[in-house]
Write a protein that holds these residues in place. Structure first.
Motif, PDB file in Angstrom:
ATOM      1  N   ALA A 165       0.549  20.121  30.371  1.00 24.82           N
ATOM      2  CA  ALA A 165       1.338  18.921  30.650  1.00 24.82           C
ATOM      3  C   ALA A 165       2.498  19.286  31.569  1.00 24.82           C
ATOM      4  N   ALA A 166       2.971  18.291  32.314  1.00 30.15           N
ATOM      5  CA  ALA A 166       4.098  18.481  33.228  1.00 30.15           C
ATOM      6  C   ALA A 166       5.122  17.389  32.991  1.00 30.15           C
ATOM      7  N   ALA A 167       6.387  17.744  33.192  1.00 29.24           N
ATOM      8  CA  ALA A 167       7.484  16.778  33.149  1.00 29.24           C
ATOM      9  C   ALA A 167       8.379  17.077  34.343  1.00 29.24           C
ATOM     10  N   VAL A 168       8.426  16.168  35.288  1.00 31.42           N
ATOM     11  CA  VAL A 168       9.177  16.392  36.530  1.00 31.42           C
ATOM     12  C   VAL A 168      10.078  15.204  36.782  1.00 31.42           C
ATOM     13  N   SER A 169      11.346  15.486  37.077  1.00 31.66           N
ATOM     14  CA  SER A 169      12.316  14.449  37.449  1.00 31.66           C
ATOM     15  C   SER A 169      13.263  15.037  38.478  1.00 31.66           C
ATOM     16  N   GLY A 170      13.142  14.548  39.721  1.00 28.66           N
ATOM     17  CA  GLY A 170      13.994  15.068  40.795  1.00 28.66           C
ATOM     18  C   GLY A 170      13.692  16.524  41.068  1.00 28.66           C
ATOM     19  N   SER A 171      14.720  17.383  41.001  1.00 30.60           N
ATOM     20  CA  SER A 171      14.544  18.808  41.261  1.00 30.60           C
ATOM     21  C   SER A 171      14.388  19.605  39.965  1.00 30.60           C
ATOM     22  N   THR A 172      14.222  18.915  38.825  1.00 30.39           N
ATOM     23  CA  THR A 172      14.021  19.577  37.534  1.00 30.39           C
ATOM     24  C   THR A 172      12.622  19.263  37.033  1.00 30.39           C
ATOM     25  N   GLY A 173      11.920  20.304  36.569  1.00 29.89           N
ATOM     26  CA  GLY A 173      10.575  20.065  36.079  1.00 29.89           C
ATOM     27  C   GLY A 173      10.091  21.220  35.230  1.00 29.89           C
ATOM     28  N   ALA A 174       9.017  20.966  34.514  1.00 26.79           N
ATOM     29  CA  ALA A 174       8.443  21.992  33.638  1.00 26.79           C
ATOM     30  C   ALA A 174       6.944  21.824  33.553  1.00 26.79           C
ATOM     31  N   LEU A 175       6.259  22.958  33.390  1.00 27.88           N
ATOM     32  CA  LEU A 175       4.814  22.995  33.184  1.00 27.88           C
ATOM     33  C   LEU A 175       4.577  23.769  31.890  1.00 27.88           C
ATOM     34  N   VAL A 176       3.778  23.198  30.973  1.00 22.33           N
ATOM     35  CA  VAL A 176       3.587  23.794  29.647  1.00 22.33           C
ATOM     36  C   VAL A 176       2.100  23.853  29.332  1.00 22.33           C
ATOM     37  N   GLU A 177       1.670  24.972  28.710  1.00 15.75           N
ATOM     38  CA  GLU A 177       0.303  25.089  28.198  1.00 15.75           C
ATOM     39  C   GLU A 177       0.366  25.275  26.690  1.00 15.75           C
ATOM     40  N   VAL A 178      -0.341  24.414  25.952  1.00  9.78           N
ATOM     41  CA  VAL A 178      -0.474  24.523  24.505  1.00  9.78           C
ATOM     42  C   VAL A 178      -1.962  24.622  24.197  1.00  9.78           C
ATOM     43  N   ASN A 179      -2.332  25.634  23.401  1.00 13.38           N
ATOM     44  CA  ASN A 179      -3.751  25.893  23.139  1.00 13.38           C
ATOM     45  C   ASN A 179      -4.164  25.480  21.732  1.00 13.38           C
ATOM     46  N   CYS A 180      -5.476  25.186  21.614  1.00 12.31           N
ATOM     47  CA  CYS A 180      -6.100  24.889  20.328  1.00 12.31           C
ATOM     48  C   CYS A 180      -7.469  25.554  20.316  1.00 12.31           C
ATOM     49  N   GLU A 181      -8.221  25.363  19.261  1.00 16.31           N
ATOM     50  CA  GLU A 181      -9.492  26.088  19.136  1.00 16.31           C
ATOM     51  C   GLU A 181     -10.649  25.382  19.826  1.00 16.31           C
ATOM     52  N   THR A 182     -10.670  24.026  19.819  1.00 13.73           N
ATOM     53  CA  THR A 182     -11.814  23.288  20.364  1.00 13.73           C
ATOM     54  C   THR A 182     -11.337  22.183  21.289  1.00 13.73           C
ATOM     55  N   ASP A 183     -12.233  21.773  22.192  1.00  8.23           N
ATOM     56  CA  ASP A 183     -11.871  20.684  23.096  1.00  8.23           C
ATOM     57  C   ASP A 183     -11.825  19.350  22.357  1.00  8.23           C
ATOM     58  N   PHE A 184     -12.390  19.303  21.139  1.00 13.38           N
ATOM     59  CA  PHE A 184     -12.308  18.081  20.348  1.00 13.38           C
ATOM     60  C   PHE A 184     -10.848  17.765  20.021  1.00 13.38           C
ATOM     61  N   VAL A 185     -10.111  18.770  19.565  1.00 13.37           N
ATOM     62  CA  VAL A 185      -8.696  18.567  19.255  1.00 13.37           C
ATOM     63  C   VAL A 185      -7.886  18.336  20.521  1.00 13.37           C
ATOM     64  N   SER A 186      -8.289  18.958  21.620  1.00 14.35           N
ATOM     65  CA  SER A 186      -7.526  18.809  22.867  1.00 14.35           C
ATOM     66  C   SER A 186      -7.560  17.378  23.398  1.00 14.35           C
ATOM     67  N   LYS A 187      -8.473  16.556  22.887  1.00 17.21           N
ATOM     68  CA  LYS A 187      -8.552  15.155  23.299  1.00 17.21           C
ATOM     69  C   LYS A 187      -7.845  14.225  22.316  1.00 17.21           C
ATOM     70  N   ASN A 188      -7.301  14.799  21.239  1.00 15.42           N
ATOM     71  CA  ASN A 188      -6.629  13.999  20.223  1.00 15.42           C
ATOM     72  C   ASN A 188      -5.313  13.442  20.773  1.00 15.42           C
ATOM     73  N   ASP A 189      -5.075  12.150  20.578  1.00 17.08           N
ATOM     74  CA  ASP A 189      -3.886  11.502  21.140  1.00 17.08           C
ATOM     75  C   ASP A 189      -2.593  12.132  20.627  1.00 17.08           C
ATOM     76  N   LEU A 190      -2.561  12.492  19.342  1.00 17.00           N
ATOM     77  CA  LEU A 190      -1.349  13.070  18.776  1.00 17.00           C
ATOM     78  C   LEU A 190      -1.080  14.449  19.363  1.00 17.00           C
ATOM     79  N   PHE A 191      -2.149  15.226  19.550  1.00 13.63           N
ATOM     80  CA  PHE A 191      -1.990  16.549  20.167  1.00 13.63           C
ATOM     81  C   PHE A 191      -1.505  16.412  21.610  1.00 13.63           C
TER      82      PHE A 191
END
Length: 757
Positions: free
Chosen positions: A62-88
């Motif tokens: 996921a990314a969060a960018v506003s003006g000249s400030t921004g961030a890129l984050v990777e969060v891992n899980c075990e399966t792609d099933f969870v990676s599609k979960n809205d809460l995750f």
């Protein structure tokens, strides 16, 4: 207290915790539902600890960018099933936002930041553990990169598996294109000088081993190695890579950025699971173990449940609706039963129905856009947006043929932007770029579908870029103008076999609607051009009429002056001479001279009358109002009509064209009254009102049929009314005529500039 299956089911519905955990919590809480929930909250942390040893190679970026400030984050899980979960997904996005806002030093500091989601919190770590307990999978915050206070930032996310942030100065569109290129081509560094030394050495070692096998002299081998290394550096350096959207297939990213006056200072590329070693499990053993665990759980909970499960096989995946429960005989637990029904066909039918429903919606939305679009370009852009947003495809673009038979991108939406960079497609079947589905669709004039894009030999020239863009199926629809194919509407999907027959028929309707709309826009364009030509011709005619009237007035002025100053003076001298001869002559000659003098006198009066009619001297010498008064008095006196004049004082510097137009309209209207109206009285008014000179001439005659007179004027039978209208319009005014049994009235309104008033 006895713990019933309904109590376990109720607690599971509230917490999403496994059934065995729910039963244990209820037992420990002696049936108290609230206390059991609290116990589960505590135990979720323990569950997270147990899951921590499991490999997490799937996940989300996921990314969060506003003006000249921004961030890129990777969060891992075990399966792609969870990676599609809205809460995750929401959790990962919240992490990116926290990194951008709070600048944590590392993952540990990020985990300690405040965050609350649903019933989990109050820190990021608490939410992570809560989600582990809820989903039954390990989750780890792997890494993040933060930018602040440098240059501008552009970012691009390809789904949730690839993320890029680019720090730049210059053109935002060029930076976005660079980010998309990075996602597709995955460069190792910004420039060759910044490629990590270990990568260079690794490549140098490989090149040296290959070169040594050639048996060439050492100095040649050294050159071969250096050449291979330099080639490798260009392939992995962003600025030296060939830009994926290069029209000529040669332009580098560096040249593209230079042309856009843009400088990239750096970039960050994250790919989910990159570098994580995945554990190779025995799938059959894992499934068997899962079944045993489910059996034990159901037996312990004394419960029955129905779930949907998907299993893969040699003939593809199948979905089963399975009901499991405890098998009891005479009240004694003897085992666990399971009843499974293959519902794959039903699930496939539901999926097709959803797709068809989405495309029906897209068809309706496209027709609405066609009705409201103000241009063909706007309509094409909206069609691409609608079919992606409502039709379930991942990308769409429309190309129109240029004079050489190559497709030019006219509109695009979705992942098509990534795919289209540097793409070349021709309608010519002799060209390699014309062999694919798009070229075939345009030549055949019918839809061309490719339901396994990466395996179809027709798409071989574009398969690499399709793989990078996530394309698995495509459909190409010919676009027509005036019945001739002029381009193609191309759709892409991420699933093999996406375009079935029912969908293809709907796509045919969509292509027909777009072609019909283009024909309508062409007809509108032709109409608008014809109207513009007509307006131009009318303007030229008005200009010519104004010039002709100007020439006419100048000629009248010259003729009036010549009649008055030249011919009139000569006739006066003849008259004087004849009078002298009559006074001193005698006999018959005197009578002849006297008669000649009378003829000369009548001729002189006629010449003077013609001079005044051509150009009243009062108009040039005294102004508009005196000229109108003189003309009105003279005309009405000879016609035996009572005349009345009411006039405001005109501006001292009344524009000549306004004065002439006003006088000529009054002159023509008065002539019409004398010749046709049978009037006994005429009233002429001249007023200054609302920034205009307003002329009104009324009579008490028997009136006439105004529409019939105007129709006759357009046929050339009576030009008086048409002449008055044209004179008014040439100076920006307007003329109205009304008539009835009590008489007629001519009104003219002639605008005056502010400086005149």
């Amino acid at each position: 207290m006895a713990i019933t299956a309904s109590m376990v089911a109720e607690l599971r519905a509230k917490t999403d915790a496994p059934m065995m955990e729910c039963k244990k919590a209820l037992t420990e809480a002696e049936g108290d539902m609230v206390r059991a929930e609290e116990i589960l909250r505590v135990k979720l942390g323990n569950k997270a600890s147990k899951a921590a040893a499991r490999v997490t190679a799937e996940g989300v970026i996921a990314a969060a960018v506003s003006g000249s400030t921004g961030a890129l984050v990777e969060v891992n899980c075990e399966t792609d099933f969870v990676s599609k979960n809205d809460l995750f997904l929401a959790f990962v996005q919240s992490c990116a936002q926290l990194v951008a806002e709070h600048n944590p030093a590392d993952v540990t500091a990020l985990s300690a930041l405040p965050l609350a989601m649903e019933d989990f919190g109050p820190t990021v770590e608490d939410v992570r553990k809560g989600l582990i307990g809820k989903n039954g999978e390990n989750m780890t915050i792997r890494r993040f990169k933060r930018y602040e206070g440098g240059g501008q930032l552009a970012h691009y996310l390809h789904g949730v598996r690839i993320g890029v942030i680019v720090e730049f100065e210059g053109d935002a569109v060029a930076a976005k294109d660079a980010a998309m290129h990075i996602a597709a081509m995955k460069p190792a560094a910004l420039s060759s000088a910044e490629v990590p030394a270990e990568l260079v050495e690794k490549e140098r070692k490989i090149a040296a081993e290959k070169a040594a096998e050639s048996g060439k002299p050492a100095e040649i081998v050294a050159k071969m190695v250096e050449g291979s290394v330099q080639k490798f550096l260009k392939e992995v350096s962003l600025l030296d890579q060939v830009f994926v959207k290069a029209a000529d297939g040669k332009q580098t990213v560096g040249r593209m950025l230079d042309e856009k006056k843009t400088r990239v200072a750096g970039f960050t590329l994250y790919v989910v699971g990159e570098g994580i070693e995945k554990k190779a499990d025995d799938f059959a053993a894992e499934v068997a173990a899962r079944f045993r665990a489910d059996d034990q759980r159901l037996a312990a909970a004394d419960a029955t449940e129905t779930i949907e499960e998907e299993f893969g096989g040699v003939d593809g995946s199948h979905t089963f609706l399975t009901t499991k429960g405890c098998l009891k005989i005479a009240g004694e637990l003897r085992g666990v039963f399971a009843i499974a029904r293959d519902i794959s066909a039903r699930k496939d039918a539901e999926l097709r129905l959803r797709r068809l429903s989405g495309f029906y919606n897209a068809l309706a939305q496209t027709n609405h856009a066609i009705m409201h679009a103000e241009s063909a370009d706007e309509m094409l852009v909206r069609a691409c947006q609608i079919v992606v947003d409502h039709g379930g495809v991942s990308g769409a673009w429309i190309g129109l043929l240029d004079a050489a038979g190559w497709l030019r991108v006219a509109a695009e939406h979705g992942m098509a932007k990534t795919y289209l960079g540097g793409l070349r497609i021709s309608i010519d079947g002799q060209q390699e770029e014309g062999h694919g589905p798009v070229g075939t669709a345009m030549r055949a004039g019918s839809i061309a579908v490719c339901n396994d894009y990466l395996a179809d030999p027709r798409t071989r020239p574009w398969q690499e870029r399709a793989r990078a863009a996530g394309i698995s199926a495509s459909a190409a629809l010919p676009v027509r103008r005036g019945g001739e194919v002029v381009g193609a509407f191309c759709l892409y999907a991420g699933q093999v076999g996406f375009f079935d027959q029912a969908l293809i028929e709907l796509l045919g309707e969509l292509a027909s609607d777009i072609s019909f709309a283009l024909d309508n826009f062409d007809a509108d364009s032709r109409r608008q051009r014809a109207e513009a030509d007509l307006r131009s011709a009318r303007d030229r005619l008005h200009e010519l009429s104004a010039r002709l009237i100007g020439v006419q007035e100048a000629e009248r002025r010259r003729l009036a002056r010549d009649l008055h100053d030249d011919i009139g003076q000569n006739l006066t001298m003849i008259k004087i001479v004849l009078h002298g001869l009559a006074r001193w002559g005698a006999g018959g000659d005197a009578e002849a001279v006297r008669e000649a003098g009378e003829i000369a006198d009548r001729t002189l009066q006629r010449v003077r009358a013609l001079s005044v009619a051509l150009r009243p001297p009062q108009l040039d010498d005294l102004g508009l109002v005196p000229a109108l008064r003189a003309h009105l008095d003279s005309t009405c006196r000879h016609a035996g009509i009572k005349a009345t004049l009411v006039a405001d004082e005109c501006p001292a510097h009344l524009p000549e064209e306004i004065g002439i137009a006003c006088f000529r309209i009054a002159q023509e209207a008065l002539n019409n009254v004398v010749r046709h109206a049978g009037a006994t009285a005429v009233a002429l008014e001249l007023r200054l009102a609302d920034g205009a000179l307003r002329l009104s001439l009324r009579d008490d005659g028997h009136g006439f049929d105004v529409p019939a007179a105007l129709t006759s004027a357009t046929r050339g039978q009576s030009l008086g009314l048409l002449s008055m209208q044209e004179r008014a319009e040439l100076v920006g005014g307007q003329l109205t005529v009304s008539s009835g049994a009590a008489g007629s009235e001519v009104r003219a309104s002639l605008p005056l500039a502010e400086a005149t008033l």
